[in-house]
Design an enzyme around this catalytic site. Structure first.
Site, PDB file in Angstrom:
ATOM      1  N   HIS A 191       0.798  -1.222   0.000  1.00 25.78           N
ATOM      2  CA  HIS A 191       0.000   0.000   0.000  1.00 25.78           C
ATOM      3  C   HIS A 191       0.828   1.269   0.000  1.00 25.78           C
ATOM      4  CE1 HIS A 191      -2.948  -3.073   0.508  1.00 25.78           C
ATOM      5  NE2 HIS A 191      -3.627  -2.265  -0.262  1.00 25.78           N
ATOM      6  N   ARG A 298     -10.593   3.668  -2.307  1.00 29.85           N
ATOM      7  CA  ARG A 298     -10.087   2.902  -1.160  1.00 29.85           C
ATOM      8  C   ARG A 298     -10.329   3.705   0.125  1.00 29.85           C
ATOM      9  NH1 ARG A 298      -5.628   1.658  -4.994  1.00 29.85           N
ATOM     10  NH2 ARG A 298      -5.335  -0.593  -5.059  1.00 29.85           N
ATOM     11  N   ARG A 334     -15.575   1.489  -2.036  1.00 30.42           N
ATOM     12  CA  ARG A 334     -15.274   0.182  -1.458  1.00 30.42           C
ATOM     13  C   ARG A 334     -15.277   0.304   0.063  1.00 30.42           C
ATOM     14  NH1 ARG A 334      -9.607  -2.772  -2.431  1.00 30.42           N
ATOM     15  NH2 ARG A 334      -8.892  -1.195  -0.953  1.00 30.42           N
ATOM     16  N   GLU A 435     -10.901 -11.162  -5.509  1.00 29.86           N
ATOM     17  CA  GLU A 435      -9.462 -11.119  -5.244  1.00 29.86           C
ATOM     18  C   GLU A 435      -9.001 -12.316  -4.429  1.00 29.86           C
ATOM     19  OE1 GLU A 435      -8.565  -7.391  -3.269  1.00 29.86           O
ATOM     20  OE2 GLU A 435     -10.289  -7.519  -1.946  1.00 29.86           O
ATOM     21  N   ASN A 458      -4.149  -7.292  -7.391  1.00 27.25           N
ATOM     22  CA  ASN A 458      -3.054  -7.175  -6.418  1.00 27.25           C
ATOM     23  C   ASN A 458      -3.116  -8.306  -5.393  1.00 27.25           C
ATOM     24  OD1 ASN A 458      -2.673  -4.806  -7.756  1.00 27.25           O
ATOM     25  ND2 ASN A 458      -3.476  -3.488  -6.142  1.00 27.25           N
ATOM     26  N   ASP A 459      -4.317  -8.516  -4.867  1.00 27.17           N
ATOM     27  CA  ASP A 459      -4.467  -9.604  -3.901  1.00 27.17           C
ATOM     28  C   ASP A 459      -4.611 -10.950  -4.601  1.00 27.17           C
ATOM     29  OD1 ASP A 459      -4.274  -8.631  -1.214  1.00 27.17           O
ATOM     30  OD2 ASP A 459      -6.032  -7.417  -1.644  1.00 27.17           O
ATOM     31  N   ARG A 469       2.482  -9.765  -1.323  1.00 26.10           N
ATOM     32  CA  ARG A 469       2.629  -8.608  -2.217  1.00 26.10           C
ATOM     33  C   ARG A 469       3.557  -7.536  -1.663  1.00 26.10           C
ATOM     34  NH1 ARG A 469      -3.435  -6.067  -2.004  1.00 26.10           N
ATOM     35  NH2 ARG A 469      -2.499  -4.076  -2.538  1.00 26.10           N
ATOM     36  N   CYS A 506      -9.444  -3.694 -11.270  1.00 27.80           N
ATOM     37  CA  CYS A 506      -8.978  -2.473 -10.597  1.00 27.80           C
ATOM     38  C   CYS A 506      -7.616  -2.668  -9.941  1.00 27.80           C
ATOM     39  CB  CYS A 506     -10.014  -1.976  -9.592  1.00 27.80           C
ATOM     40  SG  CYS A 506     -10.261  -3.111  -8.230  1.00 27.80           S
TER      41      CYS A 506
HETATM   42  C1  PEP Z   1      -6.396  -5.396  -5.329  1.00 32.57           C
HETATM   43  O1  PEP Z   1      -6.218  -6.221  -4.427  1.00 32.57           O
HETATM   44  O2  PEP Z   1      -6.095  -5.607  -6.521  1.00 32.57           O
HETATM   45  C2  PEP Z   1      -6.993  -4.084  -5.052  1.00 32.57           C
HETATM   46  C3  PEP Z   1      -7.299  -3.259  -6.018  1.00 32.57           C
HETATM   47  O3  PEP Z   1      -7.170  -3.748  -3.759  1.00 32.57           O
HETATM   48  P1  PEP Z   1      -6.007  -3.304  -2.775  1.00 32.57           P
HETATM   49  O4  PEP Z   1      -4.769  -3.066  -3.582  1.00 32.57           O
HETATM   50  O5  PEP Z   1      -6.486  -2.093  -2.070  1.00 32.57           O
HETATM   51  O6  PEP Z   1      -5.881  -4.497  -1.861  1.00 32.57           O
HETATM   52 MG    MG Z   2      -7.142  -6.022  -2.546  1.00 31.37          MG
END
Ligand code: PEP
Ligand code: MG
Length: 582
Positions: A191, A298, A334, A435, A458-459, A469, A506
């Site tokens: 993050h 977010r 979200r 995710e 991402n997740d 990650r 996303c």
């Molecule tokens: C993701 O996991 O791809 C996502 C967009 O959410 P975050 O990066 O906030 O976990």
């Molecule tokens: Mg995520």
């Protein structure tokens, strides 16, 4: 000149003097002070020094009385150091001439002497070096008191270098003056990396140990395109990077000027491009770049800039700002994705003690575990929805039961607002982040119970490939181009398309131009990217045809190794949009 490599997480080149955030027992607050504060900072330094000396004298007396003069003399040596006019003069001169904060100046001077003593390689001198570190610690303790790191008020442009930046620290950085940052740890979609995107500054993470090689004020180049940093560059290197920074700026400018055009493929298929935001002000940046809406807000970042709880009105004001900015464009809010590496400052210690936080009580699990937190947020979302096209999205759903619980709470909140006679909108579209691989496997069933999917790569990547990650040690295992990721994303998109359900990506994957043809080829007609990536992604869309995208997908799926997929996609992007590939 020293060159180090890390993971590029936010594009562009930044050049500036280093601001090194301390990694030892004390975090050093702002390294610089305002010019007009110099005299008062010197007074602050002298007061702290006086307190340090008083404390050492008390200890000296105590030790002498209770265990003998010989022991008291140890403190006598400390006192001599603390009163050394040369040391004091050097610290004060750094505050006066370089506008260093007293904490930074004292730390710099004491550490330099300590390092010189250590380098003499003799046991006696090494112990004297330890005395200097001791003195540094008491100086900082007296200067800081209970104060936390304060990087919110810088006096000049800097590049921030740190072992790690928690999201809350990153969020409080003075955006006016921070040109880029580098951390020793961190992974490509941590993050902190996402925030670098939000700040629109270049960033490199996961560099490994390098802070001992750099002093505050050294010129540092951050190459966010290639994941490189250069400490104390020579003139030729500096010139080269200045040119490259200029080229990136003019390309960005060119793309921006075409940003407001609707993004349709060459064969006239509309692909909507939304923006991902963390702070309400970013909605404006998305609009400037021609976003079709906000695909991911977010909201947990509302918590990361403060240590305190947020009220319903705090949420409401933030959401209203975004909704008003976006007019009639959609805004996907979200619900809180707290936990893992997104933890409010005050709670960091409590969370860090848990093992495996990415698999723990995070995100929707945390909201369902703390209903008052969850309901407070949902009330604000429903209230803010009265004036715009608001959609609500639950993160990290892993089972149908969990989704049904979340929807039930949403219904409860709607009824409460109705009973209270509060103005709200109750018929919002409800979607989920896809995710967790379990949801990908059950995509057909989930599609029957929601209004849209948003694929959080991402997740999804970290859970599919079992690679944290945020951990640079496993960065090589974390790859959006992995054939398994291509297949799982395609599976989700197919399920959504068959159910006639809107679906978007996303995660960061959609902000990387080389993946855009592939995603369009899968059938995606909506993408949600970082604000900075919007113009680039639109440019790729405008340069493509659907059959071309489908062919790229087909060929990419033939490869067995991530490396081959990456090389292929980069090659295809070069053919489609040569400007975007260096
Ligand atoms: C993701 O996991 O791809 C996502 C967009 O959410 P975050 O990066 O906030 O976990
Ligand atoms: Mg995520």
């Amino acid at each position: 000149m020293i060159v180090k490599r890390g993971i590029a997480v936010s594009h562009g080149v930044a050049i500036g003097p280093a601001l090194v955030l301390g990694t030892e027992s004390f975090q050093i607050p702002s390294r610089f002070v305002r010019v007009n504060a110099v005299e008062s900072e010197i007074v602050r330094f002298r007061c702290a020094l006086e307190n340090v000396c008083r404390e050492i004298s008390t200890n000296e007396q105590l030790a002498s009385q209770q265990i003998g003069e010989k022991y008291g003399a140890i403190f006598g040596a400390h006192l001599q150091l603390a009163r050394d006019p040369k040391l004091i003069g050097e610290v004060e001169s750094l505050i006066r001439t370089r506008h260093y904060s007293p904490e930074f100046a004292a730390s710099q001077v004491l550490r330099r002497y300590a390092k010189e003593l250590q380098n003499l390689g003799n046991h006696y001198f090494a112990e004297r070096a330890a005395d200097l570190f001791d003195l540094e610690r008491s100086m900082l303790r007296h200067l800081l008191g209970e104060q936390r790191e304060e990087v919110a008020n810088l006096a000049e442009d800097v590049v921030v270098l740190a072992h790690d930046l928690t999201p809350s620290e990153t969020a409080t950085l003075d955006r006016k003056h921070v040109r880029g940052f580098v951390t020793e740890v961190g992974g490509s979609t941590s993050h902190t990396a996402i925030l670098a995107g939000a700040f629109e500054i270049p960033a490199v993470v996961g560099v490994g140990h390098f802070l001992a090689d750099v002093s505050g004020g050294d010129i540092v180049i951050i190459d966010g395109n290639h994941g490189e940093i250069v400490i104390a560059p020579d003139d030729e290197t500096l010139e080269r990077y200045r040119d490259s920074a200029e080229r990136s700026r003019s390309l960005a400018q060119r793309l921006l000027s075409r940003g407001s055009r609707i993004s349709k493929t060459k064969d006239r298929v509309r692909i909507e491009v939304f923006g991902n935001i963390e702070f309400p002000e970013e909605a404006e940046h998305c609009l400037e770049r021609g976003a079709d809406g906000i695909g991911l807000y977010r909201t947990e970042f509302l918590y990361l800039t403060t240590f305190s709880q947020r009220s319903e009105d705090d949420h409401y004001r933030a959401y209203r700002q975004v909704v008003e900015t976006m007019g009639d464009r959609p805004v996907v809010i979200r619900t809180l994705d707290l936990g893992a590496d997104k933890i409010p400052g005050a709670a960091v210690r409590a969370y860090k003690q848990r093992g495996n936080p990415e698999l723990g009580l995070r995100s929707i699990r945390l909201s369902l575990d703390n209903l008052s937190l969850f309901k407070t947020q949902l009330r604000a979302v429903l209230r803010a929805a009265t004036t715009g096209d608001v959609r609500v999205m639950f993160p990290m759903i892993s089972s149908l039961m969990e989704l049904r619980q979340a929807k039930m709470i949403l219904r409860d909140v709607t009824e409460d607002l109705e009973d209270e006679g509060v103005d709200y909108r109750g018929d919002l579209p409800v979607g989920i982040m896809v995710e967790v691989p379990a949801v990908a496997m059950m995509a057909e069933e989930f599609a029957r119970e929601v209004d849209f999917f948003s694929i959080g790569t991402n997740d999804l990547i970290q859970y599919t490939l079992a690679a944290d990650r945020s951990d640079p040690a496993v960065a090589k295992y974390y790859n959006a181009a992995d054939p398994a990721i291509l297949r799982i994303v395609r599976r989700i998109v197919q399920a959504a398309v068959q159910a006639d359900l809107p679906v978007t990506v996303c995660g960061q994957m959609s902000s990387d131009p080389k993946f855009v043809p592939l995603l369009v080829g899968m059938g995606l007609r909506q993408l949600s990217t970082t604000p900075l990536a919007i113009p680039e992604v639109k440019e790729v869309v405008r340069s493509l045809t659907i059959p071309q995208a489908e062919e790229i997908l087909g060929r990419a799926l033939e490869f067995e190794l991530a490396r081959d997929v990456e090389v292929f996609l980069r090659g295809e992007l070069k053919k489609i949009c040569p400007d975007l590939v260096e």
